[in-house]
Design a protein around this motif. Sequence first.
Motif, PDB file in Angstrom:
ATOM      1  N   LEU A 147       0.837  -1.204   0.000  1.00 58.85           N
ATOM      2  CA  LEU A 147       0.000   0.000   0.000  1.00 58.85           C
ATOM      3  C   LEU A 147       0.870   1.252   0.000  1.00 58.85           C
ATOM      4  N   LEU A 148       1.964   1.216   0.757  1.00 55.96           N
ATOM      5  CA  LEU A 148       2.878   2.368   0.805  1.00 55.96           C
ATOM      6  C   LEU A 148       3.501   2.628  -0.565  1.00 55.96           C
ATOM      7  N   PHE A 149       3.897   1.575  -1.261  1.00 57.32           N
ATOM      8  CA  PHE A 149       4.469   1.754  -2.600  1.00 57.32           C
ATOM      9  C   PHE A 149       3.427   2.316  -3.576  1.00 57.32           C
ATOM     10  N   MET A 150       2.176   1.910  -3.429  1.00 58.36           N
ATOM     11  CA  MET A 150       1.113   2.485  -4.262  1.00 58.36           C
ATOM     12  C   MET A 150       0.978   3.980  -3.997  1.00 58.36           C
ATOM     13  N   LEU A 151       0.949   4.353  -2.714  1.00 59.91           N
ATOM     14  CA  LEU A 151       0.807   5.766  -2.351  1.00 59.91           C
ATOM     15  C   LEU A 151       1.995   6.579  -2.847  1.00 59.91           C
ATOM     16  N   ILE A 152       3.193   6.006  -2.744  1.00 58.90           N
ATOM     17  CA  ILE A 152       4.394   6.688  -3.237  1.00 58.90           C
ATOM     18  C   ILE A 152       4.282   6.944  -4.736  1.00 58.90           C
ATOM     19  N   THR A 153       3.819   5.951  -5.471  1.00 60.00           N
ATOM     20  CA  THR A 153       3.690   6.078  -6.921  1.00 60.00           C
ATOM     21  C   THR A 153       2.696   7.172  -7.295  1.00 60.00           C
ATOM     22  N   ILE A 154       1.552   7.215  -6.602  1.00 60.71           N
ATOM     23  CA  ILE A 154       0.547   8.251  -6.875  1.00 60.71           C
ATOM     24  C   ILE A 154       1.106   9.636  -6.556  1.00 60.71           C
ATOM     25  N   SER A 155       1.767   9.753  -5.422  1.00 58.75           N
ATOM     26  CA  SER A 155       2.354  11.038  -5.030  1.00 58.75           C
ATOM     27  C   SER A 155       3.454  11.466  -5.996  1.00 58.75           C
ATOM     28  N   ASN A 156       4.264  10.514  -6.442  1.00 55.47           N
ATOM     29  CA  ASN A 156       5.307  10.823  -7.439  1.00 55.47           C
ATOM     30  C   ASN A 156       4.703  11.378  -8.727  1.00 55.47           C
ATOM     31  N   PHE A 157       3.601  10.769  -9.163  1.00 52.52           N
ATOM     32  CA  PHE A 157       2.947  11.221 -10.396  1.00 52.52           C
ATOM     33  C   PHE A 157       2.446  12.656 -10.238  1.00 52.52           C
ATOM     34  N   ILE A 158       1.796  12.943  -9.107  1.00 51.58           N
ATOM     35  CA  ILE A 158       1.278  14.291  -8.863  1.00 51.58           C
ATOM     36  C   ILE A 158       2.422  15.301  -8.806  1.00 51.58           C
ATOM     37  N   HIS A 159       3.526  14.916  -8.158  1.00 54.78           N
ATOM     38  CA  HIS A 159       4.661  15.833  -8.048  1.00 54.78           C
ATOM     39  C   HIS A 159       5.272  16.121  -9.414  1.00 54.78           C
ATOM     40  N   LEU A 160       5.418  15.092 -10.236  1.00 54.30           N
ATOM     41  CA  LEU A 160       5.941  15.304 -11.585  1.00 54.30           C
ATOM     42  C   LEU A 160       5.020  16.201 -12.402  1.00 54.30           C
ATOM     43  N   TRP A 161       3.724  16.053 -12.208  1.00 58.78           N
ATOM     44  CA  TRP A 161       2.771  16.897 -12.935  1.00 58.78           C
ATOM     45  C   TRP A 161       2.971  18.373 -12.573  1.00 58.78           C
ATOM     46  N   THR A 162       3.139  18.653 -11.286  1.00 53.02           N
ATOM     47  CA  THR A 162       3.343  20.049 -10.860  1.00 53.02           C
ATOM     48  C   THR A 162       4.671  20.589 -11.381  1.00 53.02           C
ATOM     49  N   LEU A 163       5.708  19.747 -11.420  1.00 47.38           N
ATOM     50  CA  LEU A 163       7.004  20.184 -11.946  1.00 47.38           C
ATOM     51  C   LEU A 163       6.917  20.470 -13.442  1.00 47.38           C
ATOM     52  N   ALA A 164       6.222  19.591 -14.169  1.00 49.78           N
ATOM     53  CA  ALA A 164       6.085  19.790 -15.617  1.00 49.78           C
ATOM     54  C   ALA A 164       5.287  21.055 -15.927  1.00 49.78           C
ATOM     55  N   SER A 165       4.208  21.289 -15.180  1.00 52.88           N
ATOM     56  CA  SER A 165       3.412  22.499 -15.402  1.00 52.88           C
ATOM     57  C   SER A 165       4.210  23.741 -15.046  1.00 52.88           C
ATOM     58  N   ASP A 166       5.087  23.628 -14.056  1.00 50.97           N
ATOM     59  CA  ASP A 166       5.928  24.760 -13.679  1.00 50.97           C
ATOM     60  C   ASP A 166       6.989  25.024 -14.747  1.00 50.97           C
ATOM     61  N   TYR A 167       7.524  23.965 -15.319  1.00 52.41           N
ATOM     62  CA  TYR A 167       8.568  24.147 -16.325  1.00 52.41           C
ATOM     63  C   TYR A 167       8.046  24.848 -17.571  1.00 52.41           C
ATOM     64  N   LEU A 168       6.764  24.693 -17.854  1.00 52.29           N
ATOM     65  CA  LEU A 168       6.184  25.359 -19.027  1.00 52.29           C
ATOM     66  C   LEU A 168       6.260  26.878 -18.922  1.00 52.29           C
ATOM     67  N   THR A 169       6.435  27.394 -17.688  1.00 57.90           N
ATOM     68  CA  THR A 169       6.546  28.848 -17.524  1.00 57.90           C
ATOM     69  C   THR A 169       7.826  29.383 -18.143  1.00 57.90           C
ATOM     70  N   VAL A 170       8.801  28.515 -18.402  1.00 59.01           N
ATOM     71  CA  VAL A 170      10.003  28.943 -19.117  1.00 59.01           C
ATOM     72  C   VAL A 170       9.625  29.544 -20.460  1.00 59.01           C
ATOM     73  N   TYR A 171       8.597  28.991 -21.075  1.00 55.64           N
ATOM     74  CA  TYR A 171       8.144  29.458 -22.383  1.00 55.64           C
ATOM     75  C   TYR A 171       6.912  30.357 -22.265  1.00 55.64           C
ATOM     76  N   ASN A 172       6.781  30.957 -21.088  1.00 55.40           N
ATOM     77  CA  ASN A 172       5.713  31.935 -20.846  1.00 55.40           C
ATOM     78  C   ASN A 172       4.332  31.322 -21.075  1.00 55.40           C
ATOM     79  N   TYR A 173       4.186  30.066 -20.660  1.00 54.55           N
ATOM     80  CA  TYR A 173       2.907  29.384 -20.817  1.00 54.55           C
ATOM     81  C   TYR A 173       2.392  28.966 -19.443  1.00 54.55           C
ATOM     82  N   ALA A 174       1.198  29.421 -19.095  1.00 51.34           N
ATOM     83  CA  ALA A 174       0.561  29.053 -17.831  1.00 51.34           C
ATOM     84  C   ALA A 174      -0.463  27.956 -18.099  1.00 51.34           C
ATOM     85  N   LEU A 175      -0.294  26.814 -17.463  1.00 52.47           N
ATOM     86  CA  LEU A 175      -1.207  25.703 -17.681  1.00 52.47           C
ATOM     87  C   LEU A 175      -2.593  26.010 -17.127  1.00 52.47           C
ATOM     88  N   TYR A 176      -2.633  26.804 -16.040  1.00 53.66           N
ATOM     89  CA  TYR A 176      -3.909  27.128 -15.408  1.00 53.66           C
ATOM     90  C   TYR A 176      -4.257  28.595 -15.675  1.00 53.66           C
TER      91      TYR A 176
END
Length: 357
Positions: free
Chosen positions: A66-95
Amino acid sequence: MSSTPTISNFTTQNTSIVVTTSPLQLGILITTVSACFAYGLGFVGNVLSLIVFCTQDEFRKISTGLLFMLITISNFIHLWTLASDYLTVYNYALYPNNFMQCRFTYYIQNISRAFSTYWMVTVALDRLIRTEYPMRSKKICTKHNVIIISIIYFIIFAAFWSFYLIPVTNLIFISGSCSYGQSASLAYFVNNLHYPLRAALVCFIPVILMVLANARMIMNIRQSRRRVTNGTTVPSSDMNIPVPNISSSTGTHTRRMSALDRMLFYMMLANAITFITTQVPFHLFMCIRNNLTGLDSNTLSFIRAVLLIWSSLYFGIAFYFYCLAAPLFRQKFIKMLKKAIFLQGITQSTTHRRKVN
């Protein structure tokens, strides 16, 4: 008194670094390729890991799984926030909402990072308790307790990063940057106290706990192997006679459980090593960043971007290390893949027959 900071991970104070000097543009291109590689592999790896964890009974029935499942879900969410943040390099706001882009995203980003970290610490402690107290672990290492400790983690992390939700004035996203007005006390906390506290909370303390837990676990495993080796023979006047197995079914079950334990140990060890090598450099840099007076803001932003991408590998590379370090995990993934291909073949064959008829 108020200040107007920029909280984007990849931008300077007022202007997106993508429109600055040519050498820095080359650097941004390099980090963009690296980010696409890291985040792309990460998203795929986390999805595959979650499929394996959710479809295999061995993982669903135990607290470690169960802990490994939770880690995987949290990792996915964290990567999503990092990817959306990186888009600001090109002056693009995801939200489209400035609060979501400039405040709430960073709130979730920090909480998900902390969740991934401390769930990994919990995995190390879970496996340690199982080797230290085999009988008591059945009552301690349960899925119910995992849920309880997860709620406690959420309360602590949500409170620690709640300053991201404090209302600010003049909140805008322009030229690839998030800027806003805030009080002098909040600016001092964010710029001088937050980074060292965060480094201690989500890096240095977890590293110490994981190293100690793994060291103790390795000692327990070695002692257990010695006891098993010494207990397999019975002294005799002429020779040592092997002790017969109790039953073949018991032996098979024990071997299967030993293979599962080894798989979980290797997965945990791979996670711990990856965490130390990827997280420590980034957090050390963030702690000493304000003292690096010889570097301009563009260079500091670029270094931070590189180290942040390096640290993000931890949140996406786990699946590939699981396959390399744990043969049983690899076997289960291959078995699942073959089953999916077989079912796909049957579906296509059935569809073709219906079309022919």
